[in-house]
Design a protein around this motif. Structure first.
Motif, PDB file in Angstrom:
ATOM      1  N   ALA A  15     -35.636 -21.824 -13.325  1.00  0.00           N
ATOM      2  CA  ALA A  15     -34.232 -21.368 -13.388  1.00  0.00           C
ATOM      3  C   ALA A  15     -34.002 -20.184 -12.450  1.00  0.00           C
ATOM      4  O   ALA A  15     -33.009 -20.131 -11.717  1.00  0.00           O
ATOM      5  N   ALA A  16     -34.945 -19.267 -12.430  1.00  0.00           N
ATOM      6  CA  ALA A  16     -34.807 -18.095 -11.552  1.00  0.00           C
ATOM      7  C   ALA A  16     -34.890 -18.518 -10.086  1.00  0.00           C
ATOM      8  O   ALA A  16     -34.100 -18.052  -9.246  1.00  0.00           O
ATOM      9  N   ALA A  17     -35.794 -19.455  -9.796  1.00  0.00           N
ATOM     10  CA  ALA A  17     -35.931 -19.942  -8.405  1.00  0.00           C
ATOM     11  C   ALA A  17     -34.645 -20.646  -7.976  1.00  0.00           C
ATOM     12  O   ALA A  17     -34.158 -20.458  -6.855  1.00  0.00           O
ATOM     13  N   LYS A  18     -34.061 -21.418  -8.906  1.00  0.00           N
ATOM     14  CA  LYS A  18     -32.818 -22.157  -8.588  1.00  0.00           C
ATOM     15  C   LYS A  18     -31.705 -21.185  -8.206  1.00  0.00           C
ATOM     16  O   LYS A  18     -30.989 -21.381  -7.220  1.00  0.00           O
ATOM     17  N   SER A  19     -31.627 -20.087  -8.944  1.00  0.00           N
ATOM     18  CA  SER A  19     -30.589 -19.080  -8.661  1.00  0.00           C
ATOM     19  C   SER A  19     -30.794 -18.487  -7.268  1.00  0.00           C
ATOM     20  O   SER A  19     -29.848 -18.310  -6.493  1.00  0.00           O
ATOM     21  N   MET A  20     -32.050 -18.223  -6.931  1.00  0.00           N
ATOM     22  CA  MET A  20     -32.364 -17.662  -5.593  1.00  0.00           C
ATOM     23  C   MET A  20     -32.045 -18.665  -4.503  1.00  0.00           C
ATOM     24  O   MET A  20     -31.448 -18.333  -3.482  1.00  0.00           O
ATOM     25  N   ILE A  21     -32.459 -19.910  -4.720  1.00  0.00           N
ATOM     26  CA  ILE A  21     -32.280 -20.958  -3.704  1.00  0.00           C
ATOM     27  C   ILE A  21     -30.796 -21.200  -3.436  1.00  0.00           C
ATOM     28  O   ILE A  21     -30.378 -21.373  -2.284  1.00  0.00           O
TER      29      ILE A  21
END
Ligand code: GLP
Length: 242
Positions: A15-21
């Motif tokens: 979820a955190a990676a998705k927000s960054m991406i």
């Protein structure tokens, strides 16, 4: 503060990676404030996997790490530069010129803090700032104290911090006594903070930081004032906050 709680680290990191991406795909020249420590390792793994699947490119981003130990060469196995190369930089399309991290072996540390601070000033508002929190409430290496610093500065690490961080050193004696850390200014100025914490050991400090008073003795409490912070916790870490 947007709080999201996850059953496990895998879902949290995703979820955190998705927000960054999302941010990087909207703005390929995004500026990224990056943190080290055990907590963000899983997030960095998800970023590497997304890059390998062609879901994101880092070709035009610029990175600014929040801290580095004083006295460790870049290549030292325990330097934060080495940490970032190991967990992220070596696995994505990011050139050396895009990477910024304080130089812990600078001959003049005050000059180095000024150099790094002016880099951050030139960068302006970072698009994303990744953060976690130390067991004593430190953010980056902004340690608990009567005052907090807005600007990049040299910090004497508390013995608590040295003991906790000695887990990644052969012995406590080898843990540096000083570090260079980004101050709270650029972190609080960032467009978005992605804050991650995992595990029961962080539950008490998280309650102090996010439910307690704003207090320089708990630097993480300043994060309550950020207008766009996404807090990603697992169920063990959030237990005292509900
Ligand atoms: C380290 C770093 C911080 C990090 C904190 C927590 O000392 N300087 O940037 O957030 O301690 O580390 P961990 O994620 O291993 O708990």
């Amino acid at each position: 503060m947007k709080l999201a709680v996850f059953k496990n680290e895998e879902e949290l990191d995703l979820a955190a990676a998705k927000s960054m991406i999302e941010v990087i795909n909207e703005n390929p020249e995004a500026t990224l404030g990056l943190a080290t420590g055990q907590t963000p390792i899983g997030l960095y793994q998800k970023l590497v996997q997304a890059y390998q699947k062609g879901q994101v490119t880092f070709k035009q981003v610029t990175t600014y790490n929040i801290d580095e130990y004083v006295g460790l060469e870049k290549e030292h196995p325990q330097s934060f530069y080495h940490f970032m190369k190991t967990h992220l930089f070596s696995h994505i399309d990011l050139n050396e010129v895009q990477i910024h991290i304080p130089n812990g072996t600078a001959s003049n540390l005050e000059e180095e803090t000024e150099r790094y601070e002016s880099l951050l000033m030139k960068a302006g508002q970072l698009d994303i700032q990744i953060l976690s929190i130390g067991l004593n409430g430190h953010i980056g290496f902004n340690e608990p104290g009567n005052t907090l610093h807005a600007e990049t500065h040299v910090v004497t690490l508390t013995e608590d911090t040295r003991k906790v961080n000695s887990k990644s050193f052969p012995s406590l004696a080898e843990v540096p006594k000083k570090a260079i850390t980004m101050g709270l200014g650029p972190m609080m100025k960032a467009k978005k903070i992605i804050f991650i914490a995992k595990g029961e050991e962080k539950a008490a400090i998280l309650k102090q930081a996010f439910k307690g008073p704003i207090d320089p003795l708990v630097p993480g409490s300043l994060l309550q004032l950020h207008p766009n912070i996404e807090v990603y916790l697992d169920e063990k870490a959030v237990k005292y906050m509900m």
